[in-house]
Each structure stands twice: as C-alpha cells, then as structure tokens.
Design a protein around this motif. Structure first.
Motif, mmCIF file in Angstrom:
data_model
loop_
_atom_site.group_PDB
_atom_site.id
_atom_site.type_symbol
_atom_site.label_atom_id
_atom_site.label_comp_id
_atom_site.label_asym_id
_atom_site.label_seq_id
_atom_site.Cartn_x
_atom_site.Cartn_y
_atom_site.Cartn_z
ATOM 1 N N ASN A 97 0.858 -1.186 0.000
ATOM 2 C CA ASN A 97 0.000 0.000 0.000
ATOM 3 C C ASN A 97 0.897 1.240 0.000
ATOM 4 O O ASN A 97 2.086 1.157 0.281
ATOM 5 N N CYS A 98 0.328 2.381 -0.308
ATOM 6 C CA CYS A 98 1.005 3.682 -0.205
ATOM 7 C C CYS A 98 2.202 3.816 -1.141
ATOM 8 O O CYS A 98 3.214 4.411 -0.788
ATOM 9 N N ALA A 99 2.116 3.271 -2.334
ATOM 10 C CA ALA A 99 3.218 3.386 -3.290
ATOM 11 C C ALA A 99 3.469 4.850 -3.616
ATOM 12 O O ALA A 99 2.540 5.600 -3.891
ATOM 13 N N GLU A 100 4.728 5.236 -3.567
ATOM 14 C CA GLU A 100 5.079 6.600 -3.934
ATOM 15 C C GLU A 100 5.442 6.629 -5.409
ATOM 16 O O GLU A 100 6.066 5.721 -5.916
ATOM 17 N N GLY A 101 5.031 7.641 -6.100
ATOM 18 C CA GLY A 101 5.373 7.785 -7.507
ATOM 19 C C GLY A 101 4.422 7.085 -8.454
ATOM 20 O O GLY A 101 4.666 7.032 -9.640
ATOM 21 N N GLY A 102 3.344 6.495 -7.945
ATOM 22 C CA GLY A 102 2.349 5.898 -8.827
ATOM 23 C C GLY A 102 2.511 4.401 -8.995
ATOM 24 O O GLY A 102 3.195 3.743 -8.214
ATOM 25 N N PRO A 103 1.876 3.857 -10.041
ATOM 26 C CA PRO A 103 1.901 2.408 -10.266
ATOM 27 C C PRO A 103 3.333 1.866 -10.316
ATOM 28 O O PRO A 103 4.194 2.446 -10.971
ATOM 29 N N ASN A 104 3.576 0.753 -9.602
ATOM 30 C CA ASN A 104 4.936 0.244 -9.481
ATOM 31 C C ASN A 104 5.064 -1.271 -9.677
ATOM 32 O O ASN A 104 6.132 -1.821 -9.525
ATOM 33 N N PHE A 105 3.979 -1.966 -9.995
ATOM 34 C CA PHE A 105 4.007 -3.419 -10.154
ATOM 35 C C PHE A 105 3.582 -3.752 -11.573
ATOM 36 O O PHE A 105 2.465 -3.423 -11.978
ATOM 37 N N GLY A 106 4.474 -4.347 -12.333
ATOM 38 C CA GLY A 106 4.135 -4.673 -13.711
ATOM 39 C C GLY A 106 5.355 -4.913 -14.551
ATOM 40 O O GLY A 106 6.275 -5.614 -14.136
ATOM 41 N N PHE A 107 5.395 -4.266 -15.721
ATOM 42 C CA PHE A 107 6.374 -4.624 -16.736
ATOM 43 C C PHE A 107 6.955 -3.405 -17.433
ATOM 44 O O PHE A 107 6.267 -2.416 -17.636
ATOM 45 N N THR A 108 8.210 -3.549 -17.835
ATOM 46 C CA THR A 108 8.815 -2.667 -18.818
ATOM 47 C C THR A 108 9.100 -3.553 -20.024
ATOM 48 O O THR A 108 9.867 -4.514 -19.923
ATOM 49 N N ILE A 109 8.452 -3.261 -21.136
ATOM 50 C CA ILE A 109 8.586 -4.070 -22.341
ATOM 51 C C ILE A 109 9.402 -3.268 -23.356
ATOM 52 O O ILE A 109 8.963 -2.211 -23.805
ATOM 53 N N PRO A 110 10.599 -3.760 -23.698
ATOM 54 C CA PRO A 110 11.419 -3.034 -24.671
ATOM 55 C C PRO A 110 10.874 -3.177 -26.089
ATOM 56 O O PRO A 110 10.250 -4.185 -26.431
ATOM 57 N N ALA A 111 11.130 -2.165 -26.902
ATOM 58 C CA ALA A 111 10.700 -2.211 -28.302
ATOM 59 C C ALA A 111 11.371 -3.365 -29.035
ATOM 60 O O ALA A 111 10.840 -3.865 -30.030
ATOM 61 N N THR A 112 12.496 -3.826 -28.553
ATOM 62 C CA THR A 112 13.218 -4.924 -29.191
ATOM 63 C C THR A 112 12.512 -6.268 -29.015
ATOM 64 O O THR A 112 12.899 -7.257 -29.642
ATOM 65 N N THR A 113 11.454 -6.322 -28.214
ATOM 66 C CA THR A 113 10.699 -7.551 -28.019
ATOM 67 C C THR A 113 9.977 -7.941 -29.302
ATOM 68 O O THR A 113 9.252 -7.134 -29.886
ATOM 69 N N LYS A 114 10.186 -9.150 -29.751
ATOM 70 C CA LYS A 114 9.513 -9.708 -30.939
ATOM 71 C C LYS A 114 9.648 -8.824 -32.183
ATOM 72 O O LYS A 114 8.715 -8.691 -32.967
ATOM 73 N N GLY A 115 10.773 -8.157 -32.328
ATOM 74 C CA GLY A 115 11.026 -7.420 -33.558
ATOM 75 C C GLY A 115 10.210 -6.163 -33.745
ATOM 76 O O GLY A 115 9.921 -5.783 -34.876
ATOM 77 N N LEU A 116 9.843 -5.482 -32.671
ATOM 78 C CA LEU A 116 9.076 -4.247 -32.792
ATOM 79 C C LEU A 116 9.970 -3.016 -32.942
ATOM 80 O O LEU A 116 9.460 -1.906 -33.058
ATOM 81 N N ALA A 117 11.295 -3.218 -32.951
ATOM 82 C CA ALA A 117 12.212 -2.080 -32.950
ATOM 83 C C ALA A 117 12.965 -1.935 -34.262
ATOM 84 O O ALA A 117 13.220 -2.903 -34.976
ATOM 85 N N CYS A 118 13.344 -0.696 -34.528
ATOM 86 C CA CYS A 118 14.300 -0.390 -35.590
ATOM 87 C C CYS A 118 15.691 -0.813 -35.099
ATOM 88 O O CYS A 118 15.857 -1.173 -33.928
ATOM 89 N N ALA A 119 16.688 -0.716 -35.956
ATOM 90 C CA ALA A 119 18.057 -1.103 -35.590
ATOM 91 C C ALA A 119 18.587 -0.300 -34.403
ATOM 92 O O ALA A 119 19.369 -0.816 -33.610
ATOM 93 N N ASP A 120 18.147 0.949 -34.247
ATOM 94 C CA ASP A 120 18.627 1.785 -33.147
ATOM 95 C C ASP A 120 17.843 1.565 -31.844
ATOM 96 O O ASP A 120 18.077 2.245 -30.852
ATOM 97 N N GLY A 121 16.883 0.620 -31.836
ATOM 98 C CA GLY A 121 16.130 0.306 -30.618
ATOM 99 C C GLY A 121 14.847 1.099 -30.439
ATOM 100 O O GLY A 121 14.098 0.852 -29.497
ATOM 101 N N THR A 122 14.570 2.053 -31.329
ATOM 102 C CA THR A 122 13.319 2.807 -31.247
ATOM 103 C C THR A 122 12.192 1.999 -31.888
ATOM 104 O O THR A 122 12.438 1.038 -32.609
#
Length: 155
Positions: A97-122
């Motif tokens: 309870n009382c998480a500071e800074g907002g939602p904190n449980f979940g995921f960071t999914i990189p653009a490089t996942t399953k080929g969603l990124a350009c060569a530079d990672g964007t």
C-alpha cells in the motif's frame, strides 16, 4: 456487497498521436475506486520501451500492508503493410500500500521484443495499442489504462 467501479474515462480513453517527430510520447492512466480503495494502472511509453504497471492504495489501511494484485500488459502492433504482432505479459504478486510515484508493479517491455524495434532500438513505424489491466484480488476491483500510438518516423 455491491461492487461499484468508477472509471476515470478521461484518463483511460484511447489517445492517438499522429507522429513521434519532435514530440514526447503520449501516456495514459486509468483508475477505479471502491470506497476508500483505489486501483490505478498506467501506460508510459518512451522512445525505446513501454512501462505498464498497476498499484492499489487504501488510506484506511497501514502503509505496511500488502495485497495481491494481478497486472496484465498487452501490446498490439499493426505494421503499415498490415502485419500484426501481439505481446502479453501477466503476473500476480503481493503489492504494498502507499506506493510513492504511482503504479509500481508490472512490466517494462522493450521495443526490441519480438522485432518491434528499428536497428537503433526505437519503435518501428506502425500503430501500437497498449492496454494495462490491474485487479485487486481481494475485492475484484479492476482498473484499465489504454493507449493507441501511431509511429510514422521511418527506421
């Protein structure tokens, strides 16, 4: 006991950004409330990843308390030529309870996942739909945040 969910429609409404050129990525938050309990979810993309998280908060409960929360993140991608990809992540865990800074449980999914990124990672050009679902297990209270984002910049 009757459960009432109040969705923050303005926060969870889908947003569309025509292009990423010279613009900050859009973001979305969603919330639901049952008495003093609030469940909040978020979609926070950056140039190279998307942060999709949830949290619960109840000011009548100690900040040391934990409750089970389920967070599910879905990324849908449609390429300009029509090809699609779907990424789904889900987890359940004890969240404080009382998480500071907002939602904190979940995921960071990189653009490089399953080929969603350009060569530079964007992110590759196309349309992205991000949806974060959060459910407080004890009460069943659910919150959703969704965001549609079109990336026009070429790789």
């Amino acid at each position: 006991m009757r459960r009432t969910t109040i969705a923050a429609l303005a926060a969870t409404a889908s947003l569309v950004l025509a292009s990423t050129a010279n613009a900050e990525p859009p973001f979305a938050f969603g919330g639901a409330k049952l008495g003093p309990l609030t469940v909040t979810t978020s979609v926070l993309p950056s140039d190279t990843s998307v942060d999709m998280r949830g949290v619960w908060n109840d000011p009548t409960v100690s900040c040391l308390a934990t409750r089970q929360l389920i967070v599910k993140a879905e990324v849908f991608f449609t390429a300009p030529g029509g090809g699609t990809r779907r990424i789904v992540r889900s987890k359940r865990g004890a969240v404080g309870n009382c998480a500071e800074g907002g939602p904190n449980f979940g995921f960071t999914i990189p653009a490089t996942t399953k080929g969603l990124a350009c060569a530079d990672g964007t992110w590759r050009p196309g349309t992205y739909s991000f949806v974060t679902f959060g459910r407080h297990v004890q009460t069943g209270l659910r919150a959703y945040a969704s965001l549609n984002w079109r990336v026009d910049d070429p790789c």
